[in-house]
Write an enzyme that holds these catalytic residues in place. Structure first.
Site, mmCIF file in Angstrom:
data_model
loop_
_atom_site.group_PDB
_atom_site.id
_atom_site.type_symbol
_atom_site.label_atom_id
_atom_site.label_comp_id
_atom_site.label_asym_id
_atom_site.label_seq_id
_atom_site.Cartn_x
_atom_site.Cartn_y
_atom_site.Cartn_z
ATOM 1 N N THR A 13 36.273 53.467 49.969
ATOM 2 C CA THR A 13 35.766 53.683 51.319
ATOM 3 C C THR A 13 36.734 54.444 52.215
ATOM 4 O O THR A 13 36.328 55.278 53.023
ATOM 5 C CB THR A 13 35.495 52.302 51.968
ATOM 6 O OG1 THR A 13 34.571 51.615 51.139
ATOM 7 C CG2 THR A 13 34.902 52.426 53.346
ATOM 8 N N THR A 271 44.006 28.106 37.942
ATOM 9 C CA THR A 271 43.068 27.305 38.740
ATOM 10 C C THR A 271 42.034 28.160 39.484
ATOM 11 O O THR A 271 42.330 29.282 39.891
ATOM 12 C CB THR A 271 43.800 26.401 39.769
ATOM 13 O OG1 THR A 271 42.825 25.775 40.619
ATOM 14 C CG2 THR A 271 44.785 27.157 40.642
#
Ligand code: ASP
Length: 339
Positions: A13, A271
């Site tokens: 972008t 995790t």
């Protein structure tokens, strides 16, 4: 003599402007001064270049990481610092990959992007580019690492994660403080910077793409787990576990993991939580994984885990012990290793 910075556009972008019909298209980097005239006031020299293929960063692959690294490697002695303009979607992956590729780095490589295109009135790109260039050119601060600058914060590249598809503050580094903050002045935290490389720069360019990420969820079936673990040519798996590294203790799950390890597949436990760390054996639900040889990834981000595993397996294909050791170490400040 003035400092020199190389500004490399890869896509995304930030490098887009609207054409006559209102659709977004990349603009040629050599015209950056027309879009950001403020850059003319910079007291350092800015040279620009771009990848042969400008891409939306969803198309990023290791071969683009190599292209980016080779440009920097070729120009390394000519410039004081490097700024990479990149799509935000996979910027944290590229920042992590580059951090592993460059060993003994002694100059800043700063990635940045934007949520709104440069050619739009409220763009955040102008501020992000100017700050990233300041940081890459700044002699006093001298940041010898791969950083990611976004919305006033300079993060360690391999600690950063994209967290918002909406807000200007789209990135976070949950497990490590930012290295610098832009206000009226920059405030730096030099005690957090990685040590400056004193040996010659080494750039390693081999990545092994034969890895998988297995995200656990309550109710995951043996069929799904086994389909991933038995994928052809698989060399490594990152299991995204619950909380502090917990997974089902059911026999079928542990057996599937054990069989994968026996077939030489490297397994790393990371995790699903954005903040905090895997602590193997904190709960019974990670003890069996620890016993069979699954490696704990501590507080590493998924982006750093993916690129580090690809990098280690690609660089040391015949040395599984070295790969194992590397995954347990912090190689470029990407994870906290408890003493
Ligand atoms: N899809 C774009 C990319 O990552 C989004 C952006 O540039 O922010 O290339």
């Amino acid at each position: 003599m003035n400092n020199k910075v190389l500004l490399l556009y890869t896509g995304g972008t930030i490098g887009m402007v609207q054409d006559g019909n209102g659709s977004l298209k990349p603009f040629p980097m050599e015209h950056i001064y027309d879009l950001v005239p403020e850059l003319r006031k910079c007291p350092y020299q800015i040279d620009t270049c771009q990848l042969d293929n400008i891409i939306d960063s969803s198309n990023m692959t290791p071969s683009f990481w190599v292209d980016i690294a080779e440009i920097i490697e070729r120009k390394y002695d000519e410039y004081d610092g490097f700024v990479i303009l990149h799509g935000t979607d996979t910027m944290a992956y590229t920042a992590s990959a580059l951090s592993f590729m460059f060993k003994n780095l002694s100059k800043p490589i700063i990635l940045t992007g934007s949520q709104l295109p440069m050619g739009v009135l409220r763009t955040d790109g102008r501020e992000n580019i100017i700050c990233a260039l300041e940081l890459a050119s700044c002699r006093e601060a001298f940041i010898p690492e791969v950083g990611l600058f976004f919305e006033n914060h300079l993060y360690r590249g391999n600690r950063s994660t994209k967290v918002s598809a909406e807000n200007f503050d789209a990135f976070c580094s949950f497990n490590f403080p930012s290295l610098a903050k832009a206000g009226i002045n920059f405030s730096f935290k030099p005690h957090l910077f990685l040590p400056k490389g004193t040996e010659p720069l080494e750039v390693r360019k081999c990545f092994d793409r034969n890895i998988a990420v297995l995200k656990l969820f309550p109710g995951i079936t043996p069929e799904v787990v086994n389909a991933i673990l038995n994928a052809e040519n698989l060399h490594g798996v990152i299991i995204e576990t619950f909380g502090s590294g917990n997974a089902p203790t059911e026999k079928w799950f542990i057996d599937a993991m054990y069989n994968a390890l026996k077939r030489g597949i490297t397994v790393l436990n990371v995790t699903q939580c954005k903040a905090g760390s895997v602590v193997m054996c904190q709960y019974e639900a990670s003890c069996e994984m620890n016993r069979i040889g699954i490696i704990g990834g501590n507080d590493i981000t998924l982006e750093a885990a993916v690129t580090k595993m690809m990098y280690l397996l690609g660089s040391y294909p015949n040395n599984p012990e070295y790969v194992r050791k590397g995954l347990q170490l912090s190689m470029r400040g990407e994870m906290t290793v408890p003493c």
